[in-house]
Design an enzyme around this catalytic site. Structure first.
Site, PDB file in Angstrom:
ATOM      1  N   ASP A  71      10.229  11.082   9.678  1.00 20.44           N
ATOM      2  CA  ASP A  71      10.652  12.637   9.979  1.00 20.44           C
ATOM      3  C   ASP A  71       9.840  13.724  11.367  1.00 20.44           C
ATOM      4  O   ASP A  71      10.607  14.322  11.515  1.00 20.44           O
ATOM      5  CB  ASP A  71      10.415  13.589   8.166  1.00 20.44           C
ATOM      6  CG  ASP A  71       9.202  13.481   8.347  1.00 20.44           C
ATOM      7  OD1 ASP A  71       8.307  13.625   8.924  1.00 20.44           O
ATOM      8  OD2 ASP A  71       9.186  14.077   7.052  1.00 20.44           O
ATOM      9  N   SER A  72       9.141  12.973  11.714  1.00 14.58           N
ATOM     10  CA  SER A  72       8.998  12.850  13.244  1.00 14.58           C
ATOM     11  C   SER A  72       9.696  13.302  13.835  1.00 14.58           C
ATOM     12  O   SER A  72       9.553  13.864  14.978  1.00 14.58           O
ATOM     13  CB  SER A  72       7.196  12.620  13.585  1.00 14.58           C
ATOM     14  OG  SER A  72       7.642  10.878  13.770  1.00 14.58           O
ATOM     15  N   ASP A 114      11.473   7.032   5.760  1.00 17.27           N
ATOM     16  CA  ASP A 114      10.610   8.853   5.343  1.00 17.27           C
ATOM     17  C   ASP A 114      11.778   9.797   4.808  1.00 17.27           C
ATOM     18  O   ASP A 114      12.911   9.462   5.038  1.00 17.27           O
ATOM     19  CB  ASP A 114      10.070   9.387   6.645  1.00 17.27           C
ATOM     20  CG  ASP A 114       9.028   9.756   6.843  1.00 17.27           C
ATOM     21  OD1 ASP A 114       8.325   9.458   6.035  1.00 17.27           O
ATOM     22  OD2 ASP A 114       8.177  10.203   7.789  1.00 17.27           O
ATOM     23  N   LYS A 143       9.245   6.133   2.131  1.00 16.32           N
ATOM     24  CA  LYS A 143       7.635   6.786   2.935  1.00 16.32           C
ATOM     25  C   LYS A 143       7.825   8.387   2.387  1.00 16.32           C
ATOM     26  O   LYS A 143       8.561   8.516   2.229  1.00 16.32           O
ATOM     27  CB  LYS A 143       7.099   6.670   4.348  1.00 16.32           C
ATOM     28  CG  LYS A 143       5.751   7.146   3.756  1.00 16.32           C
ATOM     29  CD  LYS A 143       5.000   7.197   4.603  1.00 16.32           C
ATOM     30  CE  LYS A 143       5.919   8.580   6.891  1.00 16.32           C
ATOM     31  NZ  LYS A 143       5.303   9.702   5.874  1.00 16.32           N
ATOM     32  N   GLU A 145       5.284  11.641   0.937  1.00 21.30           N
ATOM     33  CA  GLU A 145       3.582  12.535   1.024  1.00 21.30           C
ATOM     34  C   GLU A 145       3.701  13.077   0.082  1.00 21.30           C
ATOM     35  O   GLU A 145       3.872  13.544  -1.024  1.00 21.30           O
ATOM     36  CB  GLU A 145       3.628  13.824   2.630  1.00 21.30           C
ATOM     37  CG  GLU A 145       4.288  12.817   3.689  1.00 21.30           C
ATOM     38  CD  GLU A 145       4.488  14.142   4.706  1.00 21.30           C
ATOM     39  OE1 GLU A 145       4.962  13.866   5.999  1.00 21.30           O
ATOM     40  OE2 GLU A 145       4.611  15.208   4.091  1.00 21.30           O
ATOM     41  N   GLU A 212      -3.557  10.117   7.606  1.00 24.48           N
ATOM     42  CA  GLU A 212      -3.628  11.002   8.291  1.00 24.48           C
ATOM     43  C   GLU A 212      -4.444  12.055   8.410  1.00 24.48           C
ATOM     44  O   GLU A 212      -4.597  12.764   7.622  1.00 24.48           O
ATOM     45  CB  GLU A 212      -2.278  11.261   8.465  1.00 24.48           C
ATOM     46  CG  GLU A 212      -1.994  12.071  10.050  1.00 24.48           C
ATOM     47  CD  GLU A 212      -0.782  12.672   9.777  1.00 24.48           C
ATOM     48  OE1 GLU A 212      -0.279  13.652  11.317  1.00 24.48           O
ATOM     49  OE2 GLU A 212       0.245  11.906   9.561  1.00 24.48           O
TER      50      GLU A 212
END
Length: 296
Positions: A71-72, A114, A143, A145, A212
């Site tokens: 999602d970056s 993501d 993925k 978070e 991260e």
């Protein structure tokens, strides 16, 4: 016989061609068992982000094992100030684009999609619906978070046949709650919390874990404690099982200043593919990251 407008051309494309398959004759499609074999023999896992067909094909040809459709893309492709504004429909579109690019070449990379902000927070059932969208677009894994509350979501997805990559440390979707892009896991209590959450995520079935902006010593300790879950570091030192970078960062073409943990692999290279291959080689031989330069 002349070709009609409805026929697919047999060679070439009107706007350029995708790269040829990697010349690596022994390369087989990456799978969870293959990643486990790499970990077992001490070979570092390489991961890069990609958001479209062509760059995904280049990364595959350069030998990158895992492609993260991150999602970056909200920041590097859409120009957003954070990843929070990225939608599930956008992630579906880019995941499908990446997969089509891989199918045009050797198609060996492991694809991780993501789950964007708000697509799994409401309930486990919402997470399943969102994960299904990305899996149907061609992702091999999703993925998400965070730790703690996500543990049961991970378990719910894995029990239903969806491989999961977790993400701890700096979690960009909650950057506002964290007070900005800051190192996470400093201090004994914060480090213990990260370690506990990591073990819980492994026990819930997560096969990979992005760490991260976590101190290198903490990341190395977590890696040892997770024999079944492969840690992938970004700004987390060289003691993880693998590394990931945002593609635009490692090519030196982002819209801002590169973070401390990034190295510009385009320097000294004459092509994107060679830059990606240099990244793969540096991760494999241990020269990247350098903890004295790229870690805390």
């Amino acid at each position: 016989m002349s070709q009609t407008n409805n026929e697919t051309p047999t060679s070439g494309t009107p706007y350029g061609t995708l790269p040829s398959a990697s010349p690596l004759p022994q390369r087989k499609p990456v799978s969870l068992p293959r990643l486990a074999e790499m970990r077992e023999r001490g070979e570092k896992i390489t991961m890069l982000t990609a958001y479209d067909a062509t760059f995904a094909a280049v990364a595959d040809a350069a030998g990158v094992e895992c492609i993260l459709v991150g999602d970056s893309l909200g920041m590097v492709c859409q120009g957003l100030s954070s990843t929070v504004g990225v939608s599930l429909e956008t992630m579906q579109y880019h995941t499908a684009s990446v997969v089509r690019g891989l199918q045009r070449v050797q198609a060996t990379a492991w694809v991780i999609g993501d789950l964007p902000f708000g697509s799994y927070h409401e309930s486990k059932e919402q997470a399943l619906r969102s994960a299904s969208v990305l899996m149907q677009a061609g992702a091999h894994m999703v993925k998400l978070e965070g730790g703690g509350w996500t543990t049961e979501t991970v378990r719910f997805l894995v029990e239903r046949g969806i491989p999961v990559c977790a993400h701890l440390g700096l979690t960009p979707q909650t950057v506002h709650a964290l007070g900005g892009y800051r190192v996470q896991g400093r201090g004994d209590s914060a480090a213990l919390l990260l370690k506990r959450q990591a073990i819980e995520l492994q026990d819930a079935g997560a096969s990979m874990l992005v760490l991260e902006m976590v101190p290198a010593t903490v990341s190395a300790e977590i890696t040892v404690q997770l024999p079944l879950c492969h840690t992938i570091g970004i700004g987390a030192g060289k003691g993880t099982a693998g590394q990931v970078l945002v593609m635009h960062d490692m090519l030196g073409i982002n819209l801002g200043k590169n973070p401390k943990f990034v190295r510009n692999f385009m320097e000294g290279q004459n092509s994107v593919r060679n830059a990606m291959a240099a990244y793969v080689a540096a991760v494999k031989d241990g020269s990247f990251p350098d903890d004295s330069l790229h870690a805390w």
